[in-house]
Design a protein around this motif. Sequence first.
Motif, PDB file in Angstrom:
ATOM      1  N   ARG A  97       0.823  -1.216   0.000  1.00  0.00           N
ATOM      2  CA  ARG A  97       0.000   0.000   0.000  1.00  0.00           C
ATOM      3  C   ARG A  97       0.848   1.254   0.000  1.00  0.00           C
ATOM      4  NH1 ARG A  97      -5.610  -0.132   0.319  1.00  0.00           N
ATOM      5  NH2 ARG A  97      -5.187   2.059  -0.128  1.00  0.00           N
ATOM      6  N   GLU A  98       1.991   1.198   0.676  1.00  0.00           N
ATOM      7  CA  GLU A  98       2.914   2.335   0.666  1.00  0.00           C
ATOM      8  C   GLU A  98       3.362   2.625  -0.767  1.00  0.00           C
ATOM      9  OE1 GLU A  98       7.324   3.642   2.395  1.00  0.00           O
ATOM     10  OE2 GLU A  98       6.572   1.607   2.700  1.00  0.00           O
ATOM     11  N   ALA A  99       3.703   1.567  -1.511  1.00  0.00           N
ATOM     12  CA  ALA A  99       4.125   1.741  -2.899  1.00  0.00           C
ATOM     13  C   ALA A  99       3.009   2.351  -3.739  1.00  0.00           C
ATOM     14  CB  ALA A  99       4.546   0.397  -3.486  1.00  0.00           C
ATOM     15  N   ALA A 100       1.769   1.906  -3.509  1.00  0.00           N
ATOM     16  CA  ALA A 100       0.633   2.436  -4.261  1.00  0.00           C
ATOM     17  C   ALA A 100       0.413   3.916  -3.972  1.00  0.00           C
ATOM     18  CB  ALA A 100      -0.631   1.634  -3.930  1.00  0.00           C
ATOM     19  N   GLU A 101       0.567   4.302  -2.705  1.00  0.00           N
ATOM     20  CA  GLU A 101       0.408   5.718  -2.343  1.00  0.00           C
ATOM     21  C   GLU A 101       1.540   6.553  -2.949  1.00  0.00           C
ATOM     22  OE1 GLU A 101      -2.266   6.939  -0.865  1.00  0.00           O
ATOM     23  OE2 GLU A 101      -3.067   4.904  -0.759  1.00  0.00           O
ATOM     24  N   GLN A 102       2.755   6.033  -2.920  1.00  0.00           N
ATOM     25  CA  GLN A 102       3.891   6.748  -3.507  1.00  0.00           C
ATOM     26  C   GLN A 102       3.669   6.979  -4.999  1.00  0.00           C
ATOM     27  OE1 GLN A 102       7.010   4.027  -2.427  1.00  0.00           O
ATOM     28  NE2 GLN A 102       7.685   5.257  -0.686  1.00  0.00           N
ATOM     29  N   ALA A 103       3.135   5.952  -5.675  1.00  0.00           N
ATOM     30  CA  ALA A 103       2.960   6.026  -7.123  1.00  0.00           C
ATOM     31  C   ALA A 103       1.979   7.114  -7.537  1.00  0.00           C
ATOM     32  CB  ALA A 103       2.497   4.672  -7.662  1.00  0.00           C
ATOM     33  N   LYS A 104       1.060   7.491  -6.636  1.00  0.00           N
ATOM     34  CA  LYS A 104       0.097   8.542  -6.963  1.00  0.00           C
ATOM     35  C   LYS A 104       0.788   9.872  -7.209  1.00  0.00           C
ATOM     36  CE  LYS A 104      -3.725   6.522  -4.309  1.00  0.00           C
ATOM     37  NZ  LYS A 104      -4.633   6.701  -3.132  1.00  0.00           N
ATOM     38  N   GLN A 105       1.895  10.099  -6.517  1.00  0.00           N
ATOM     39  CA  GLN A 105       2.609  11.366  -6.639  1.00  0.00           C
ATOM     40  C   GLN A 105       3.919  11.230  -7.418  1.00  0.00           C
ATOM     41  OE1 GLN A 105       2.155  14.112  -3.115  1.00  0.00           O
ATOM     42  NE2 GLN A 105       1.916  12.165  -2.040  1.00  0.00           N
ATOM     43  N   SER A 106       4.546  10.057  -7.307  1.00  0.00           N
ATOM     44  CA  SER A 106       5.821   9.830  -7.982  1.00  0.00           C
ATOM     45  C   SER A 106       5.912   8.375  -8.421  1.00  0.00           C
ATOM     46  CB  SER A 106       6.996  10.182  -7.055  1.00  0.00           C
ATOM     47  OG  SER A 106       8.230   9.797  -7.641  1.00  0.00           O
ATOM     48  N   GLY A 110       7.230   4.789  -6.463  1.00  0.00           N
ATOM     49  CA  GLY A 110       6.423   3.573  -6.369  1.00  0.00           C
ATOM     50  C   GLY A 110       7.149   2.382  -6.983  1.00  0.00           C
ATOM     51  N   ILE A 111       7.778   2.595  -8.144  1.00  0.00           N
ATOM     52  CA  ILE A 111       8.547   1.534  -8.797  1.00  0.00           C
ATOM     53  C   ILE A 111       9.672   1.055  -7.891  1.00  0.00           C
ATOM     54  CG2 ILE A 111      10.144   1.053 -10.696  1.00  0.00           C
ATOM     55  CD1 ILE A 111       8.425   2.951 -12.420  1.00  0.00           C
ATOM     56  N   LYS A 112      10.342   2.007  -7.249  1.00  0.00           N
ATOM     57  CA  LYS A 112      11.456   1.660  -6.359  1.00  0.00           C
ATOM     58  C   LYS A 112      10.996   0.749  -5.225  1.00  0.00           C
ATOM     59  CE  LYS A 112      15.067   3.868  -3.560  1.00  0.00           C
ATOM     60  NZ  LYS A 112      15.607   5.171  -3.090  1.00  0.00           N
ATOM     61  N   THR A 113       9.856   1.064  -4.626  1.00  0.00           N
ATOM     62  CA  THR A 113       9.345   0.253  -3.511  1.00  0.00           C
ATOM     63  C   THR A 113       8.878  -1.115  -4.000  1.00  0.00           C
ATOM     64  OG1 THR A 113       8.664   2.254  -2.333  1.00  0.00           O
ATOM     65  CG2 THR A 113       7.698   0.183  -1.610  1.00  0.00           C
ATOM     66  N   LEU A 133       4.918  -7.111 -11.445  1.00  0.00           N
ATOM     67  CA  LEU A 133       3.871  -6.701 -12.379  1.00  0.00           C
ATOM     68  C   LEU A 133       3.470  -5.247 -12.145  1.00  0.00           C
ATOM     69  CD1 LEU A 133       1.806  -7.478 -14.587  1.00  0.00           C
ATOM     70  CD2 LEU A 133       0.258  -8.169 -12.748  1.00  0.00           C
ATOM     71  N   ARG A 134       3.289  -4.873 -10.894  1.00  0.00           N
ATOM     72  CA  ARG A 134       2.858  -3.496 -10.601  1.00  0.00           C
ATOM     73  C   ARG A 134       3.954  -2.494 -10.935  1.00  0.00           C
ATOM     74  NH1 ARG A 134      -1.036  -3.539  -5.215  1.00  0.00           N
ATOM     75  NH2 ARG A 134      -2.660  -4.846  -6.158  1.00  0.00           N
ATOM     76  N   ALA A 135       5.199  -2.867 -10.716  1.00  0.00           N
ATOM     77  CA  ALA A 135       6.306  -1.979 -11.091  1.00  0.00           C
ATOM     78  C   ALA A 135       6.316  -1.778 -12.602  1.00  0.00           C
ATOM     79  CB  ALA A 135       7.633  -2.568 -10.615  1.00  0.00           C
ATOM     80  N   ALA A 136       6.096  -2.860 -13.352  1.00  0.00           N
ATOM     81  CA  ALA A 136       6.068  -2.769 -14.807  1.00  0.00           C
ATOM     82  C   ALA A 136       4.900  -1.906 -15.282  1.00  0.00           C
ATOM     83  CB  ALA A 136       5.973  -4.158 -15.419  1.00  0.00           C
ATOM     84  N   MET A 137       3.765  -2.001 -14.608  1.00  0.00           N
ATOM     85  CA  MET A 137       2.606  -1.186 -14.968  1.00  0.00           C
ATOM     86  C   MET A 137       2.907   0.300 -14.801  1.00  0.00           C
ATOM     87  SD  MET A 137      -0.412  -3.563 -13.285  1.00  0.00           S
ATOM     88  CE  MET A 137      -1.758  -2.461 -13.694  1.00  0.00           C
ATOM     89  N   LEU A 138       3.678   0.621 -13.776  1.00  0.00           N
ATOM     90  CA  LEU A 138       4.053   2.017 -13.560  1.00  0.00           C
ATOM     91  C   LEU A 138       5.110   2.479 -14.559  1.00  0.00           C
ATOM     92  CD1 LEU A 138       4.275   2.141  -9.642  1.00  0.00           C
ATOM     93  CD2 LEU A 138       2.491   3.134 -11.087  1.00  0.00           C
ATOM     94  N   ALA A 139       5.932   1.527 -15.016  1.00  0.00           N
ATOM     95  CA  ALA A 139       7.049   1.873 -15.891  1.00  0.00           C
ATOM     96  C   ALA A 139       6.699   1.802 -17.369  1.00  0.00           C
ATOM     97  CB  ALA A 139       8.230   0.941 -15.608  1.00  0.00           C
TER      98      ALA A 139
END
Length: 220
Positions: A97-106, A110-113, A133-139
Amino acid sequence: MADIFREIDEDVRRDRAIEFWKKHGNKLIGLAFLAVAATAGWRIYDYNQTQRAEAAGARFEHAIELSRAGDTDEAEKEFAAIAKDSTAGYEKLARFREAAEQAKQSPAEGIKTYDALAGDSSVAPVLRDLARLRAAMLAVDTSSMDELKSRLQPLLASGSAWGANARELLGLAALKAGDYDAAGKAFDEIITDRTAPPSLKQRADLLLGIVRSGPIKPAS
């Protein structure tokens, strides 16, 4: 006569029992105390773990409420705090969830986490693959096809729980790049995959129709 033999036998057994108690009585008492202490210790430990789990659950729910209310900064801080000092189950959930919240702003944060989760051997393999998978979706919007394939390659192995999702992402990226052959191959593999969810197969079938229609030509 039988009564005499029975009495002698009982006397012998009683004498043996007394002798055994003299030799091992203290040990038996010690073992009894250890058993009681171990039982009490386990109950205390179990109670403490239950209390910690309940407290972690309440904190996790509060962080989710912050996220729903749009307070991303506070939600991210709360999830990060839970990830550091909570029970094992909530610690993993909080990191996601921390990664998901980070991804909203950066997205990069989010990818890093997510990448850290994917590389953490203490995380269950299926969850590590989900993090990939989620990191790839962000990238997907900032990575080249080669980079995206490198990220998703571990998910394409036979038996992977997220293989069909990885192929869908590769297909969409190829379609966006105008590589209709690669996109068609990815969507076709989803349709023929017996383990792919029905909803994912339906989307792949629709996307395959777009691929077959070819690029949209501009009006003359």
